[in-house]
Scaffold this motif. Structure first.
Motif, PDB file in Angstrom:
ATOM      1  N   SER A 106      13.349 -75.928 -81.286  1.00 41.18           N
ATOM      2  CA  SER A 106      14.290 -75.287 -82.201  1.00 41.18           C
ATOM      3  C   SER A 106      14.997 -76.293 -83.102  1.00 41.18           C
ATOM      4  N   LEU A 153      16.687 -74.247 -75.546  1.00 35.41           N
ATOM      5  CA  LEU A 153      18.091 -74.267 -75.948  1.00 35.41           C
ATOM      6  C   LEU A 153      18.995 -74.681 -74.793  1.00 35.41           C
ATOM      7  N   THR A 210      19.971 -84.078 -80.524  1.00 35.91           N
ATOM      8  CA  THR A 210      20.106 -83.220 -81.704  1.00 35.91           C
ATOM      9  C   THR A 210      20.500 -84.048 -82.913  1.00 35.91           C
TER      10      THR A 210
END
Length: 250
Positions: A149, A94, A102
């Motif tokens: 993630s 993160l 992203t």
């Protein structure tokens, strides 16, 4: 527009790995439009398979979905199966996640399948067709996936879309399922920047941690996709089929 009644399939991300295997497996008795960014890789997928056509396009561009569907209908006159296989992953904790990668991961893994499926709805309704979303066993269920993630969130979102679309589209005769592979020896690690030695070590480590003692081959995932798109699978919709050698059981 052709009048051939042979079923037609669109496979995104078909230049390498799982997508290539899916395209070649279906080409045995289907006509296939294989979609990807690199013409040379698509040509290699097509090889000497007369039933495979290629389309080099970035599926994240605004007009890509319409172009893909229009090309399939022009080449084949119908669309029976859409395989949303294209994927992109940029591993990062993160603390190192950035806006550009992203956006890229969500565009390929989530937005592109949304708009391609949307563009294909009328054609799929005519054939009572099937949508297959390629997810990942790493994002299925309640598992965590440190370092992935963003990618995992996109694939989890794709599984939610699978369930929701299955309910929405059943009245139109369209089935929607997902296949969630575990680690596959597809070369993805190399394309993500690993050295051959690092990739081999990763595959060995995963094999040791997997109950069946190995990783999958792309052709094994392709067989599951083919099984789920067969007429005999007509009662399956909204399901996510995990094919990971039992690794998610631990």
């Amino acid at each position: 527009m052709t009048t051939d009644n042979t079923p037609a399939v669109v496979v995104t991300g078909g230049g390498t790995g799982i997508g290539r295997a899916i395209a070649r497996d279906h080409a045995r008795d289907h006509r296939v439009l294989v979609v990807g960014r690199t013409e040379s890789a698509l040509a290699e997928t097509a090889g000497d398979h007369p039933g495979i056509r290629t389309l080099a396009i970035d599926i994240t561009t605004p007009d890509a979905a319409a172009v893909v569907v229009a090309t399939a209908l022009r080449e084949f006159g119908r669309l029976d199966v859409l395989v949303n296989n294209a994927g992109a992953a940029t591993p990062a904790p993160l603390s190192a996640v950035d806006p550009t990668t992203t956006a890229e991961q969500f565009a390929v893994n989530l937005s592109a399948p949304i708009f391609l499926t949307q563009a294909a709805l009328d054609a799929l309704a005519e054939t009572r067709g099937t949508v297959v979303n390629i997810s990942s066993a790493g994002s299925t269920g309640g598992r965590a996936w440190p370092g992935f993630s963003v990618y995992g969130a996109a694939k989890a979102g794709l599984e939610f879309l699978t369930r929701t679309w299955a309910a929405e589209l059943a009245p139109r005769g369209i089935r929607v399922v997902a296949v969630a592979p575990g680690v596959v020896e597809s070369g993805m690690g190399l394309r993500m920047g690993s050295t051959p030695e690092q990739y081999a070590a990763f595959l060995a480590e995963v094999s040791a941690a997997t109950p069946v003692g190995r990783v999958a081959q792309p052709e094994e995932i392709a067989r599951w996709v083919r099984t789920l798109t067969a007429p005999e699978a007509g009662f399956a919709t909204g399901a996510v089929f995990v094919v990971d050698g039992g690794m998610s059981l631990g």
